[in-house]
Design a protein around this motif. Structure first.
Motif, PDB file in Angstrom:
ATOM      1  N   GLY A  53       0.804  -1.213   0.000  1.00  0.00           N
ATOM      2  CA  GLY A  53       0.000   0.000   0.000  1.00  0.00           C
ATOM      3  C   GLY A  53       0.837   1.262   0.000  1.00  0.00           C
ATOM      4  O   GLY A  53       0.572   2.204  -0.772  1.00  0.00           O
ATOM      5  N   THR A 121      -7.904   9.673  -3.785  1.00  0.00           N
ATOM      6  CA  THR A 121      -7.481   8.602  -4.673  1.00  0.00           C
ATOM      7  C   THR A 121      -6.737   9.235  -5.837  1.00  0.00           C
ATOM      8  O   THR A 121      -7.199  10.203  -6.420  1.00  0.00           O
ATOM      9  CB  THR A 121      -8.687   7.815  -5.205  1.00  0.00           C
ATOM     10  N   TRP A 208      -0.522  -3.731  -8.289  1.00  0.00           N
ATOM     11  CA  TRP A 208      -1.858  -3.480  -7.710  1.00  0.00           C
ATOM     12  C   TRP A 208      -2.376  -2.105  -8.147  1.00  0.00           C
ATOM     13  O   TRP A 208      -3.541  -1.958  -8.538  1.00  0.00           O
ATOM     14  CB  TRP A 208      -1.763  -3.556  -6.195  1.00  0.00           C
ATOM     15  N   THR A 209      -1.505  -1.102  -8.091  1.00  0.00           N
ATOM     16  CA  THR A 209      -1.896   0.254  -8.463  1.00  0.00           C
ATOM     17  C   THR A 209      -2.265   0.334  -9.939  1.00  0.00           C
ATOM     18  O   THR A 209      -3.245   0.988 -10.321  1.00  0.00           O
ATOM     19  CB  THR A 209      -0.755   1.240  -8.152  1.00  0.00           C
ATOM     20  N   ARG A 216      -4.708   4.175  -3.213  1.00  0.00           N
ATOM     21  CA  ARG A 216      -5.324   4.587  -1.957  1.00  0.00           C
ATOM     22  C   ARG A 216      -4.443   4.102  -0.813  1.00  0.00           C
ATOM     23  O   ARG A 216      -3.685   3.146  -0.970  1.00  0.00           O
ATOM     24  CB  ARG A 216      -6.719   3.967  -1.808  1.00  0.00           C
ATOM     25  N   SER A 219      -4.894   0.323   0.051  1.00  0.00           N
ATOM     26  CA  SER A 219      -4.725  -0.690  -0.991  1.00  0.00           C
ATOM     27  C   SER A 219      -4.116  -1.961  -0.407  1.00  0.00           C
ATOM     28  O   SER A 219      -3.104  -1.920   0.295  1.00  0.00           O
ATOM     29  CB  SER A 219      -3.821  -0.155  -2.106  1.00  0.00           C
TER      30      SER A 219
END
Length: 255
Positions: A53, A121, A208-209, A216, A219
């Motif tokens: 994250g 975001t 992931w992003t 966020r 995440s």
């Protein structure tokens, strides 16, 4: 599992479903590989999802402030390595238990991410890159994240099962003091394994992003439980000294 799923739904073995199954497990499976090495040495890293994250947030913030997306991605992976090094120093140099350390950094890294990006975001990444997370490799139904996992699994498998370093990792898990007196650099190996875990988690944060085309602070929240599940379901002993990469690969598929 495949027979059960196919009997439960006529859509289970369709190409589209297989793509989304592999896509959803990609980042978890990637983070499970270095964690496998750490657990075999008798340690644990529960901060992997928080590292994911925070690295995603850094990548997005740099991109938002005018950095190119590629330098932002590289710095996100480097940040992951630094976060892993923090864990490694606390465990190997100060001598704190890895369970306590990584529970603490789990909260710390997530808190830093929330401090940087509390409610917003960040999106707007180039379409060509963000589409990597949602389209398959050309002429296949395999997502890019699973390809990265397969390549890393082969590399980690070779290191663990066919090199002196791999034998040293098993020896540390089987008996740390005996490994030390046998001339194995126990602390150094553990430290670099934590660095590897952080860097790979940072890379998973990049994926992931891009998959969600946004960043966020939360995440990947809670993914550490799934990562640990893959490792233990794959037959890695929580007490260290035993396990195989192929078991982890099969566990990822089952999950």
């Amino acid at each position: 599992v495949i027979v059960y799923g196919n009997n439960g739904s006529q859509y289970f073995l369709t190409r589209g479903n297989i793509f989304f199954v592999l896509l959803n497990v990609g980042e978890v499976a990637i983070m499970a590989l270095p964690l496998t090495l750490i657990v075999i040495t008798g340690e644990i890293d529960l901060s992997v999802a928080s590292t994911l994250g925070l690295c995603g947030v850094l990548m997005a913030e740099l991109f938002k402030h005018g950095w190119g997306v590629w330098p932002a991605m590289i710095l996100a992976v480097l940040l992951g390595a630094v976060l892993g090094a923090v864990n490694g120093v606390l465990v190997t140099r100060i001598g704190l238990p890895s369970l306590a350390v990584t529970i603490g950094t789990l909260t710390l890294y997530r808190g830093i991410a929330q401090g940087i990006l509390p409610t917003d975001t960040i999106g707007g990444f180039p379409t060509g890159l963000s589409s990597i997370g949602v389209i398959p490799i050309p002429h296949t139904h395999v997502p890019y994240s699973f390809l990265f996992f397969a390549v890393l699994a082969i590399a980690v498998g070779i290191v663990l099962h066919a090199t002196p370093l791999g034998r040293a990792i098993f020896a540390i898990g089987a008996g740390q003091e005996a490994a030390f007196f046998a001339g194995i650099r126990v602390k150094r190996i553990k430290f670099w394994l934590f660095v590897l875990s952080g860097a790979v988690s940072g890379f998973a944060g990049v994926l992931w992003t891009l998959r969600f085309a946004s960043a966020r602070y939360d995440s990947g929240q809670g993914l550490e439980l799934f990562v640990v599940t893959v490792v233990l379901l794959g037959g890695i002993s929580i007490f260290g000294g035993r396990g195989t990469i192929i078991g982890v690969v099969i566990a990822a598929a089952v999950l």
